[in-house]
Design an enzyme around this catalytic site. Structure first.
Site, mmCIF file in Angstrom:
data_model
loop_
_atom_site.group_PDB
_atom_site.id
_atom_site.type_symbol
_atom_site.label_atom_id
_atom_site.label_comp_id
_atom_site.label_asym_id
_atom_site.label_seq_id
_atom_site.Cartn_x
_atom_site.Cartn_y
_atom_site.Cartn_z
ATOM 1 N N HIS A 205 -6.749 -3.042 -38.884
ATOM 2 C CA HIS A 205 -5.354 -3.112 -38.444
ATOM 3 C C HIS A 205 -4.505 -2.080 -39.198
ATOM 4 C CE1 HIS A 205 -1.636 -5.394 -37.193
ATOM 5 N NE2 HIS A 205 -1.175 -4.799 -38.277
ATOM 6 N N GLU A 206 -4.616 -2.090 -40.513
ATOM 7 C CA GLU A 206 -3.790 -1.168 -41.308
ATOM 8 C C GLU A 206 -4.178 0.281 -41.053
ATOM 9 O OE1 GLU A 206 -1.166 -2.286 -42.484
ATOM 10 O OE2 GLU A 206 -1.707 -4.414 -42.345
ATOM 11 N N HIS B 87 -2.164 1.525 -38.199
ATOM 12 C CA HIS B 87 -0.838 2.026 -38.588
ATOM 13 C C HIS B 87 -0.977 3.398 -39.249
ATOM 14 C CE1 HIS B 87 1.480 -1.566 -37.785
ATOM 15 N NE2 HIS B 87 0.830 -2.314 -38.642
ATOM 16 N N HIS C 96 -1.322 6.119 -36.854
ATOM 17 C CA HIS C 96 -0.052 6.343 -36.145
ATOM 18 C C HIS C 96 0.793 7.339 -36.962
ATOM 19 C CE1 HIS C 96 3.294 4.100 -33.637
ATOM 20 N NE2 HIS C 96 3.079 5.311 -33.196
#
Ligand SMILES: [Zn+2]
Length: 732
Positions: A515-516, A519, A522
């Site tokens: 998940h991290e 980010h 991104h």
């Protein structure tokens, strides 16, 4: 206007990409502002000179902060000098005698505040990941200065006049530049720049009143915990708890001057963790009621008038600014763009979710009946009997699962491997880049063609002074204008094993690491001109989309085959064990989803009221009940995750009209991930398409358009229901 950077400096709670449905919705800014008294400033900026490592851009690769030189004493003078320098730059832009242009106004604003951005990013990150009381005291001291600084920019009439001129001539612009102008202009207008003096005065009054009401609400939450504690005299009533749980309740009692007794305090959700173990049904009922009824007039502290007051004030402010209601104002700049869209997404989920809840309820009722209990399941029974269902049908030894997820292997052969398969990127260790703590690993991220993309800091382990949870942030954000490449951090709170022992991760931790990384990429793949549009500077209902999307590679067979090997034998994780992991993951998901969407819909009901409608609420409890009924989420045994009178996200924090955002992002993630699976799965083509349409764009393009560019259509909730295991209702 480096708003996000200033936010980072004020408190790590505001770091770029916040993750998860955090209980403490209060922002660090609010907290700091409230605790701070005016402090006198003694010209600390005067101490700022070349000996301060923030004085000039770092000469390390990618402008990485030079932690061999940075000391705590450097932060305050650099922050103060940064504010001073930024204020002067803004003044100069506002006072420019040349006619306003995109270049001399908007671009000039983008270029301003370099020093402040530089020190604020480092300060905010270190405070959140390795801070101490000194850091916290400085955050508190700086908060009002930051607030005043941003007010001085937002309320600068000369500056706004120039921004408005550029905005009115925006037909000469296109693409990213056009979006930046619109975004900047909107920021001023939303703060009230277009209003008359009288109206601005009223806005200031409302702001100040809202701030005192939210503060009161928040303080009341603490009183309510004390007023609603459940005191148990007889240890026998605590059957079902472990000895250490009981010892904790005894020591709470002691701290409340009730030695020899046991005190159960409520946590800030309607559901209470302790209810899954308490065997005594009467005590369960007492605890549940203490939680669910708190603030509704059951004790001295009553939050109902505050809920109503806030609904009124927000509606009034929105109307003054020209919006139909508060939700329309808040969501204008989100992907949903209007409360109706958020409501419609949530309501689309209701039938399947309620149907699943009914199935779960039948399984629970069966256990009650089998045990000879002659009652219907009540909200205080749910967790207790759900736990029995889980133990019977979904028993899993989480310790056994951990043996297959050794930390280094998960990082290198899991996360990095999957990102290499999808994007062609690679991670190369850089031992020469200094860090703020010993156990952080820095990597240079190389693109598919070998070009450098930026730096990635893995700060995965827990330590004293690190806040809880997991998050992503940055030291430097990508911008062609400033010629900067991203320097990104991921933070987690993994407990390191003793020396010589392998660190083994839970399945949740593995999935959080993916998940991290979502980010991080991104930020890493950002390919925009202007810094304020870079990477994760997107709306709250969009920011968790790229991260949640990457989570699901955790279960990709190719990734699992590469990553999930027994740390001693090297043997693959057995399919049978994986199946158990999956089943356990989705257990009780109807309940979890319904309590969430009920709260999210409740939030939107309050914030789609007109001022008159809010003023005519007679009883908050009744309003809540009516709202749940109107939305078809009024299942007695499954109350909203937060009821109005302790809904801190919405009435004490910054999530008003925004609690839906977590689910919105997950809808996008599930829809996009499913689409990728149907089109080849883990391939470079899919990665490139996702990168081109979404990860490279930051906020330079409307998020719904980004999504459609990738997916070819708007998202639907179908894949979300599948992801949560809610597609096949167990009963009709
Ligand atoms: Zn996240």
């Amino acid at each position: 206007m480096r708003k996000s950077i200033i936010a980072v400096a004020i408190g790590a709670a505001l770091t770029v990409a916040a993750c998860g449905d955090k209980e403490a919705a209060q922002t660090a800014t609010e907290q700091a502002a409230e605790q701070t008294q005016q402090t006198t400033e003694q010209g600390a900026a005067a101490e700022f000179n070349q000996s301060n490592p923030f004085y000039a851009e770092s000469s390390l690769p990618f402008q990485a902060p030079d932690f061999t030189k940075i000391e705590f004493a450097h932060y305050e003078p650099a922050l103060l000098a940064g504010i001073e320098e930024h204020a002067k730059e803004i003044e100069a832009i506002a006072a420019n005698s040349e006619p306003a242009t995109f270049e001399n106004t908007i671009v000039a604003m983008e270029k301003s505040g370099q020093l402040l951005g530089r020190v604020a990013a480092v300060f905010g990150n270190v405070a959140g990941s390795a801070g101490n009381d000194e850091f916290r005291a400085l955050q508190v001291k700086m908060a009002p200065k930051f607030a005043a600084h941003s007010d001085n920019i937002n309320l600068n009439a000369d500056l706004f006049a120039r921004v408005k001129t550029v905005y009115e001539n925006r037909d000469q612009l296109e693409g990213e530049a056009l979006r930046l102008v619109e975004d900047t202009y909107k920021g001023f207008v939303r703060a009230g720049a277009e209003l008359s003096d009288d109206q601005q005065a009223r806005i200031r009054e409302i702001n100040s009143e809202m701030s005192s009401v939210t503060t009161e609400f928040r303080n009341n939450l603490m009183n309510l915990v004390d007023e609603n504690m459940v005191v148990v005299e007889d240890k026998a009533e605590l059957a079902g708890l472990t000895e250490s749980q009981i010892a904790r309740l005894a020591s709470t009692a002691e701290s409340k001057d009730m030695p020899g007794k046991y005190v159960i305090t409520v946590t800030n959700t309607t559901r209470q963790p302790i209810l899954s173990s308490l065997e005594n049904r009467e005590l369960r009922e007492k605890v549940w009621k203490a939680s669910a009824l708190r603030g509704s007039g059951n004790t001295a502290t009553d939050n109902r008038p505050l809920v109503k007051k806030l609904a009124e004030l927000r509606a009034e402010k929105a109307e003054l600014l020209g919006y139909e209601n508060w939700g329309a104002y808040v969501l204008e700049r989100s992907m949903a763009s209007a409360p109706e869209a958020a409501q419609s997404m949530l309501r689309d989920l209701v039938p399947a979710v309620v149907s699943n809840v009914k199935g779960e309820m039948v399984a629970i009722q069966d256990v009650i009946n089998a045990e000879g209990g002659e009652f219907e399941v009540e909200p205080w029974d749910w967790a207790f009997y759900a736990e029995k269902v889980r133990a019977e049908k979904y028993a899993m030894d989480s310790n056994e699962v951990k043996q297959y997820f050794e930390f280094n292997r998960v990082v290198e052969d899991g996360v990095f491997y999957a990102m290499n398969q999808l994007f062609g990127i690679s991670f190369e260790k850089r031992d020469d880049i200094p860090t703020y703590a010993d156990d952080i690993v820095v990597y240079e991220v190389k693109d598919v063609d070998g070009e450098s993309l930026g730096l990635f800091y893995g700060d995965w382990f827990t330590r004293d002074g690190k806040r809880g949870g997991a998050w992503m942030s940055s030291f430097v954000s990508q911008s062609h204008l400033m010629d900067t490449k991203p320097v990104i951090l991921n933070n987690m709170n993994i407990t390191k094993a003793a020396d010589g022992e392998p660190t083994l991760l839970s399945f949740d931790e593995v999935s959080t690491m993916f998940h991290e990384m979502g980010h991080a990429l991104h930020g890493m793949f950002s390919d925009v001109m202007y810094p304020s549009l870079a990477g994760t500077s997107v709306s709250r209902d969009y920011v968790e989309f790229p991260s949640t999307f990457q989570e699901d590679w955790t279960l990709n067979p190719k990734v699992l085959a590469n990553m999930a090997k027994h740390h001693e034998t090297g043997e693959q994780i057995p399919q049978e064990l994986l199946d158990k992991v999956m089943a356990a993951k989705n257990f009780n998901m109807g309940y979890d989803t319904l309590e969430y969407i009920a709260a999210a819909l409740l939030d939107l009901e309050y914030h789609t009221l007109t001022k008159e409608a809010a003023a005519s609420i007679e009883d908050v409890n009744q309003f809540e009940e009516g709202a749940l009924v109107r939305n078809g989420v009024d299942v007695d045994a499954v109350p909203p995750r937060y009821r109005s009178n302790f809904f801190a996200h919405v009435f004490a924090g910054g999530y008003s009209a925004g609690y839906y955002a977590y689910m919105w992002s997950e809808v996008l993630a599930a829809d996009a991930f499913k689409y990728v699976q149907e089109n080849g799965g883990l391939t470079l083509e899919n990665g490139q398409a996702f990168r081109d349409a979404i990860l490279s764009k930051g906020n330079s393009k409307d998020p719904m358009q980004q999504y459609i560019d990738f997916r070819g259509q708007k998202p639907t909730v179908d894949a979300l229901l599948e992801r949560r295991g809610l597609t096949a209702p167990k009963i009709d």
